[in-house]
Design a protein around this motif. Structure first.
Motif, mmCIF file in Angstrom:
data_model
loop_
_atom_site.group_PDB
_atom_site.id
_atom_site.type_symbol
_atom_site.label_atom_id
_atom_site.label_comp_id
_atom_site.label_asym_id
_atom_site.label_seq_id
_atom_site.Cartn_x
_atom_site.Cartn_y
_atom_site.Cartn_z
ATOM 1 N N TYR A 1 0.864 -1.178 0.000
ATOM 2 C CA TYR A 1 0.000 0.000 0.000
ATOM 3 C C TYR A 1 0.901 1.227 0.000
ATOM 4 O O TYR A 1 2.062 1.168 0.385
ATOM 5 N N GLN B 1 0.722 5.638 0.959
ATOM 6 C CA GLN B 1 -0.064 6.703 1.546
ATOM 7 C C GLN B 1 0.579 8.035 1.195
ATOM 8 O O GLN B 1 1.717 8.303 1.598
ATOM 9 N N SER C 1 -1.402 12.470 4.456
ATOM 10 C CA SER C 1 -2.694 12.683 5.108
ATOM 11 C C SER C 1 -3.895 12.136 4.345
ATOM 12 O O SER C 1 -5.029 12.448 4.684
ATOM 13 N N GLN C 2 -3.653 11.320 3.328
ATOM 14 C CA GLN C 2 -4.771 10.652 2.657
ATOM 15 C C GLN C 2 -4.856 9.223 3.165
ATOM 16 O O GLN C 2 -3.958 8.735 3.839
ATOM 17 N N GLY C 3 -5.943 8.531 2.837
ATOM 18 C CA GLY C 3 -6.045 7.130 3.190
ATOM 19 C C GLY C 3 -5.081 6.299 2.362
ATOM 20 O O GLY C 3 -4.784 6.639 1.220
ATOM 21 N N PRO C 4 -4.557 5.220 2.916
ATOM 22 C CA PRO C 4 -3.660 4.350 2.143
ATOM 23 C C PRO C 4 -4.337 3.844 0.877
ATOM 24 O O PRO C 4 -5.547 3.625 0.846
ATOM 25 N N LEU D 1 -9.224 5.905 10.069
ATOM 26 C CA LEU D 1 -9.407 5.412 8.704
ATOM 27 C C LEU D 1 -10.305 4.194 8.694
ATOM 28 O O LEU D 1 -10.200 3.310 9.549
ATOM 29 N N PHE E 1 -9.318 2.017 1.288
ATOM 30 C CA PHE E 1 -9.439 2.962 2.387
ATOM 31 C C PHE E 1 -10.208 4.211 2.001
ATOM 32 O O PHE E 1 -10.143 4.672 0.856
ATOM 33 N N GLY E 2 -10.900 4.762 2.986
ATOM 34 C CA GLY E 2 -11.518 6.058 2.828
ATOM 35 C C GLY E 2 -10.529 7.162 3.114
ATOM 36 O O GLY E 2 -9.369 6.898 3.453
ATOM 37 N N PRO E 3 -10.966 8.426 3.016
ATOM 38 C CA PRO E 3 -10.056 9.559 3.226
ATOM 39 C C PRO E 3 -9.742 9.815 4.697
ATOM 40 O O PRO E 3 -8.794 10.525 5.007
ATOM 41 N N ARG F 1 -10.339 13.266 10.603
ATOM 42 C CA ARG F 1 -9.309 13.853 11.477
ATOM 43 C C ARG F 1 -9.977 14.324 12.753
ATOM 44 O O ARG F 1 -10.756 15.267 12.738
#
Lengths: 112, 115
Positions: free
Chosen positions: A36, A38, A41-44, B90, B106-108, B111
């Motif tokens: 994976y 990343q 700060s985004q999702g993997p 996440l 995965f989603g964003p 936070r």
């Protein structure tokens, strides 16, 4: 949990192939190797996975050694957008349930 | 196909409060996993739900809980918030078939900041 070891950081020139190594010497026979990445700060993002054979998709190639104790992710023509943290993961299956155990990953920087 | 969606994207809470985060998986996916990401601990597995049942759990205190609905949407709840709960949460969905291989999407993330 099967553990993986990756270099903390790597650099690669834009347009060149980026080769990211991963050691997983305690991998079990039925465990898959997943990659994976990343971006900050985004999702993997899923890249590729494999069990024994080498695999290729539109994003990358995965080379797994014959003894399965290590693997290499290859990004054939790296671009600036490939700058990210790359995680090599051995998928753990516990009683049918599955989880991903993330290490610290490799911070790959693509330089112009 | 729409990806994994998480709401809200950003949240600020005060110590002692509770919070509920929501995750909608990719259509057709039955497995939803939750992860916490902090600068110090990295990405850590919280729990996985499959067909409304918790199938696996990570090493987190009981303040962290979750559930999954019949449409596979999932929520996670954190009660009595602590400063250390500030993190990116996440959610990931997958087909979730037993055995074999499957990939998680995965989603964003949400936070969460605890003050």
């Amino acid at each position: 949990d099967a553990k993986t070891t990756q270099p903390p950081s790597m650099d690669c020139a834009e347009g060149r192939a980026a080769n990211l190594p991963c050691n997983h010497s305690t991998i079990s026979g039925n465990e898959y190797v997943y990659w994976y990445r990343q971006i900050h700060s985004q999702g993997p993002q899923y890249i590729i996975h494999g069990l024994k054979n080498n695999e290729t998709n539109e994003m990358a190639s995965l080379i797994i050694t014959e003894d399965r104790k290590s693997s290499t992710l290859i990004l054939p023509h790296a671009t600036l957008r490939d700058t990210a943290v790359y995680y090599c993961i051995v998928r753990v299956a516990v009683g049918g349930a599955q989880k991903l155990v993330f290490g610290q990953g490799t911070r790959l920087t693509i330089n112009p | 196909k729409a990806g994994v969606t998480q709401t809200p994207r950003y949240l600020i809470k005060t110590r002692g409060q509770q919070v509920t985060l929501s995750c909608s998986p990719i259509s057709g996916h039955r497995s939803v996993s939750w992860y916490q990401q902090t600068p110090g601990q990295g990405l850590q597995f919280l729990f996985e739900y499959f067909s409304e049942t918790q199938r696996n759990k990570g090493n987190f205190p009981g303040r962290f809980s979750g559930r999954q609905f019949s449409n596979s949407r999932s929520e996670m709840n954190v009660s009595t918030l602590e400063l250390g709960d500030s993190a990116l949460y996440l959610c990931a969905s997958s087909g979730g078939s037993l055995g074999g291989s499957y990939e998680q999407y995965f989603g964003p993330g949400t936070r969460l900041t605890v003050t």
